[in-house]
Design a protein around this motif. Structure first.
Motif, PDB file in Angstrom:
ATOM      1  N   GLU A  38      52.549  32.294  55.293  1.00  0.00           N
ATOM      2  CA  GLU A  38      52.813  31.075  54.520  1.00  0.00           C
ATOM      3  C   GLU A  38      53.495  31.417  53.198  1.00  0.00           C
ATOM      4  OE1 GLU A  38      50.534  27.157  52.698  1.00  0.00           O
ATOM      5  OE2 GLU A  38      49.341  28.787  53.524  1.00  0.00           O
ATOM      6  N   ARG A  39      52.988  32.416  52.517  1.00  0.00           N
ATOM      7  CA  ARG A  39      53.569  32.826  51.237  1.00  0.00           C
ATOM      8  C   ARG A  39      55.013  33.299  51.435  1.00  0.00           C
ATOM      9  NH1 ARG A  39      49.438  35.085  49.166  1.00  0.00           N
ATOM     10  NH2 ARG A  39      49.595  37.033  50.304  1.00  0.00           N
ATOM     11  N   ALA A  40      55.241  34.101  52.477  1.00  0.00           N
ATOM     12  CA  ALA A  40      56.588  34.613  52.752  1.00  0.00           C
ATOM     13  C   ALA A  40      57.553  33.468  53.073  1.00  0.00           C
ATOM     14  CB  ALA A  40      56.547  35.611  53.907  1.00  0.00           C
ATOM     15  N   LEU A  41      57.104  32.517  53.886  1.00  0.00           N
ATOM     16  CA  LEU A  41      57.957  31.373  54.231  1.00  0.00           C
ATOM     17  C   LEU A  41      58.332  30.573  52.987  1.00  0.00           C
ATOM     18  CD1 LEU A  41      56.207  30.208  57.502  1.00  0.00           C
ATOM     19  CD2 LEU A  41      58.578  31.023  57.314  1.00  0.00           C
ATOM     20  N   LEU A  42      57.354  30.327  52.136  1.00  0.00           N
ATOM     21  CA  LEU A  42      57.634  29.573  50.912  1.00  0.00           C
ATOM     22  C   LEU A  42      58.576  30.333  49.985  1.00  0.00           C
ATOM     23  CD1 LEU A  42      54.103  28.070  50.190  1.00  0.00           C
ATOM     24  CD2 LEU A  42      56.166  26.819  50.855  1.00  0.00           C
ATOM     25  N   GLU A  43      58.356  31.630  49.854  1.00  0.00           N
ATOM     26  CA  GLU A  43      59.234  32.441  48.996  1.00  0.00           C
ATOM     27  C   GLU A  43      60.660  32.440  49.530  1.00  0.00           C
ATOM     28  OE1 GLU A  43      57.464  36.319  48.756  1.00  0.00           O
ATOM     29  OE2 GLU A  43      55.781  35.607  47.538  1.00  0.00           O
ATOM     30  N   GLU A  44      60.793  32.669  50.822  1.00  0.00           N
ATOM     31  CA  GLU A  44      62.140  32.725  51.410  1.00  0.00           C
ATOM     32  C   GLU A  44      62.801  31.354  51.413  1.00  0.00           C
ATOM     33  OE1 GLU A  44      63.723  35.380  51.781  1.00  0.00           O
ATOM     34  OE2 GLU A  44      62.053  36.782  51.656  1.00  0.00           O
ATOM     35  N   TRP A  45      62.017  30.301  51.608  1.00  0.00           N
ATOM     36  CA  TRP A  45      62.561  28.939  51.556  1.00  0.00           C
ATOM     37  C   TRP A  45      63.233  28.697  50.197  1.00  0.00           C
ATOM     38  CZ3 TRP A  45      63.600  25.021  54.716  1.00  0.00           C
ATOM     39  CH2 TRP A  45      63.830  23.758  54.159  1.00  0.00           C
ATOM     40  N   HIS A  46      62.561  29.121  49.131  1.00  0.00           N
ATOM     41  CA  HIS A  46      63.095  28.917  47.789  1.00  0.00           C
ATOM     42  C   HIS A  46      64.288  29.814  47.496  1.00  0.00           C
ATOM     43  CE1 HIS A  46      60.123  26.009  46.555  1.00  0.00           C
ATOM     44  NE2 HIS A  46      59.168  26.793  47.026  1.00  0.00           N
ATOM     45  N   ARG A  47      64.460  30.862  48.277  1.00  0.00           N
ATOM     46  CA  ARG A  47      65.582  31.787  48.062  1.00  0.00           C
ATOM     47  C   ARG A  47      66.842  31.391  48.832  1.00  0.00           C
ATOM     48  NH1 ARG A  47      61.870  37.049  48.545  1.00  0.00           N
ATOM     49  NH2 ARG A  47      61.105  37.067  46.422  1.00  0.00           N
ATOM     50  N   ILE A  48      66.734  30.456  49.738  1.00  0.00           N
ATOM     51  CA  ILE A  48      67.929  30.014  50.462  1.00  0.00           C
ATOM     52  C   ILE A  48      68.812  29.267  49.463  1.00  0.00           C
ATOM     53  CG2 ILE A  48      68.848  28.515  52.275  1.00  0.00           C
ATOM     54  CD1 ILE A  48      66.323  29.084  53.896  1.00  0.00           C
ATOM     55  N   PRO A  49      70.027  29.744  49.262  1.00  0.00           N
ATOM     56  CA  PRO A  49      70.895  29.095  48.281  1.00  0.00           C
ATOM     57  C   PRO A  49      71.216  27.645  48.675  1.00  0.00           C
ATOM     58  CG  PRO A  49      71.775  31.228  48.928  1.00  0.00           C
ATOM     59  CD  PRO A  49      70.632  30.918  49.868  1.00  0.00           C
ATOM     60  N   GLN A  50      71.255  26.782  47.693  1.00  0.00           N
ATOM     61  CA  GLN A  50      71.596  25.383  47.946  1.00  0.00           C
ATOM     62  C   GLN A  50      72.978  25.279  48.577  1.00  0.00           C
ATOM     63  OE1 GLN A  50      69.503  22.720  47.552  1.00  0.00           O
ATOM     64  NE2 GLN A  50      71.088  21.606  48.645  1.00  0.00           N
ATOM     65  N   LEU A  51      73.844  26.223  48.270  1.00  0.00           N
ATOM     66  CA  LEU A  51      75.184  26.240  48.853  1.00  0.00           C
ATOM     67  C   LEU A  51      75.127  26.320  50.383  1.00  0.00           C
ATOM     68  CD1 LEU A  51      78.202  26.248  48.250  1.00  0.00           C
ATOM     69  CD2 LEU A  51      78.080  28.739  48.115  1.00  0.00           C
ATOM     70  N   VAL A  52      74.160  27.064  50.913  1.00  0.00           N
ATOM     71  CA  VAL A  52      73.997  27.175  52.367  1.00  0.00           C
ATOM     72  C   VAL A  52      73.620  25.814  52.951  1.00  0.00           C
ATOM     73  CG1 VAL A  52      72.553  28.188  54.189  1.00  0.00           C
ATOM     74  CG2 VAL A  52      73.399  29.616  52.323  1.00  0.00           C
TER      75      VAL A  52
END
Length: 77
Positions: A38-52
């Motif tokens: 869960e922590r990893a998913l949330l961290e990676e979710w926030h790291r996906i650039p808005q540009l993508v």
């Protein structure tokens, strides 16, 4: 426009889920517990650039045009 029944390649969120899964799977230390996942998913979710995200949304007109050309068959996305 008629939408094909099973067209995950036409759904931008499917591409986001794919990117999220790849990011979590590519971590140096993979999650071992549900809490770590869960922590990893949330961290990676926030790291996906808005540009993508914006790019996926902006690609929808082209995706729809391609779908019309192939008459609902497989698209190259």
């Amino acid at each position: 426009m008629e939408w094909p029944m099973c067209a995950p390649d036409m759904n931008p969120i499917e591409h986001v889920w794919d990117a999220l899964g790849r990011r979590v799977a590519g971590r140096q230390i993979p999650p071992q517990t549900l809490q770590e996942l869960e922590r990893a998913l949330l961290e990676e979710w926030h790291r996906i650039p808005q540009l993508v995200i914006n790019s996926l949304i902006d690609s929808m007109p082209q995706r729809c045009s391609t779908l019309l050309v192939v008459r609902g068959n497989h698209t190259p996305y």
